[in-house]
Design an enzyme around this catalytic site. Structure first.
Site, PDB file in Angstrom:
ATOM      1  N   GLU A 149      17.661  42.994  52.237  1.00 55.57           N
ATOM      2  CA  GLU A 149      17.779  42.902  53.692  1.00 55.57           C
ATOM      3  C   GLU A 149      16.368  42.998  54.275  1.00 55.57           C
ATOM      4  OE1 GLU A 149      20.751  44.902  56.892  1.00 55.57           O
ATOM      5  OE2 GLU A 149      19.094  46.162  56.237  1.00 55.57           O
TER       6      GLU A 149
ATOM      7  N   GLU B 167      25.261  54.475  57.694  1.00 53.19           N
ATOM      8  CA  GLU B 167      23.879  54.251  57.242  1.00 53.19           C
ATOM      9  C   GLU B 167      22.879  55.027  58.092  1.00 53.19           C
ATOM     10  OE1 GLU B 167      20.739  50.529  56.600  1.00 53.19           O
ATOM     11  OE2 GLU B 167      22.392  50.347  58.028  1.00 53.19           O
TER      12      GLU B 167
END
Length: 254
Positions: free
Chosen positions: A234, A137
């Site tokens: 998130e 990521e």
């Protein structure tokens, strides 16, 4: 149409972890992710997830939990043994939870030696777990200074160098927006590498309806691209999780 998952490290924190699964299901989520679930027994987490009728979508490596320690060792020269021990432990957790993805955190590092280390470690991990979906990521430098995978371009370069079919990109729209200032171009450029999406408002990392990102437009682009993976929430709720879920029930602009 993409399916939505709740990141239980960020959401429903009003409740103990094992109670958050049922709360996420009641709120309308179909899946969950937990960043560092290692403080609890995998069998208990799996039972709570199954009882709620949810899919476990993602967890991070390495252990231990989010509250302490470096954010990974995969790009740390000299840390190969530590990375591989941690990866095996995380892989056992992921298998017990039947997790769709395992996010491999690179950690803080810089330079060409770190790049070679990350590529070599990921090649090893992809061969070690050929049936697992591994992700890296891009994380913006403001939130995590010194993190090696600090842009989508670096992530794409690493994925191409590894060249394994079970490695892809975890595309957090919040991070991509802060890194590039142009979420749409980042999405369109890196779509071939993207296996998983996370969302939050930017700046602030609150609900998707708060901030500069037009998530209504982004979700339409995700659908039109034929993306069939998960979209995970998130973010840090402005108040309670439940009070901020209008975006899920009525769209990002609600």
């Amino acid at each position: 149409m993409a399916r939505f998952a709740a990141n239980l490290t960020f959401l429903f924190t009003e409740l103990p972890m094992l109670e958050r699964f049922a709360a996420a299901r009641r709120a309308g989520f179909d899946g969950v992710e937990v960043l560092f679930p290692y403080d609890l027994a995998a069998k208990d987490l799996a039972a709570a997830c199954q009882a709620a009728g949810l899919e476990f979508v993602l967890l991070n490596t390495p252990p231990p939990n989010w509250s302490g320690g470096p954010r990974g060792f995969a790009a740390t020269p000299g840390g190969e043994d530590r990375f591989r021990r941690d990866f095996d432990r995380s892989l056992r957790f992921a298998q017990a939870l039947r997790s769709r993805h395992l996010h491999v955190m690179a950690g803080k590092a810089e330079g060409p030696t770190a790049l070679r280390t990350l590529v070599d470690n990921l090649k090893w991990a992809c061969e070690r777990a050929p049936h697992a979906s591994l992700l890296i990521e891009p994380i913006n430098p403001h939130d995590m200074p010194g993190y090696f995978v600090s842009s989508c371009d670096i992530a794409a370069e690493v994925i191409d160098k590894v060249g394994a079919p079970n490695l892809g990109m975890q595309f957090d729209a919040y991070h991509a927006h802060l890194i590039t200032g142009d979420l749409v171009t980042a999405w369109e450029t890196h779509l071939p590498h993207i296996r998983h999406i996370q969302i939050a408002g930017a700046p602030g990392r609150h609900e998707p309806r708060v901030g500069d990102i037009d998530y209504g437009d982004f979700f339409r682009r995700v659908d039109s691209a034929g993306y069939r993976g998960w979209v995970s929430a998130e973010y840090v709720p402005l108040t309670t999780t439940e009070a901020g879920l209008r975006w899920l029930r009525g769209g990002a602009a609600a």
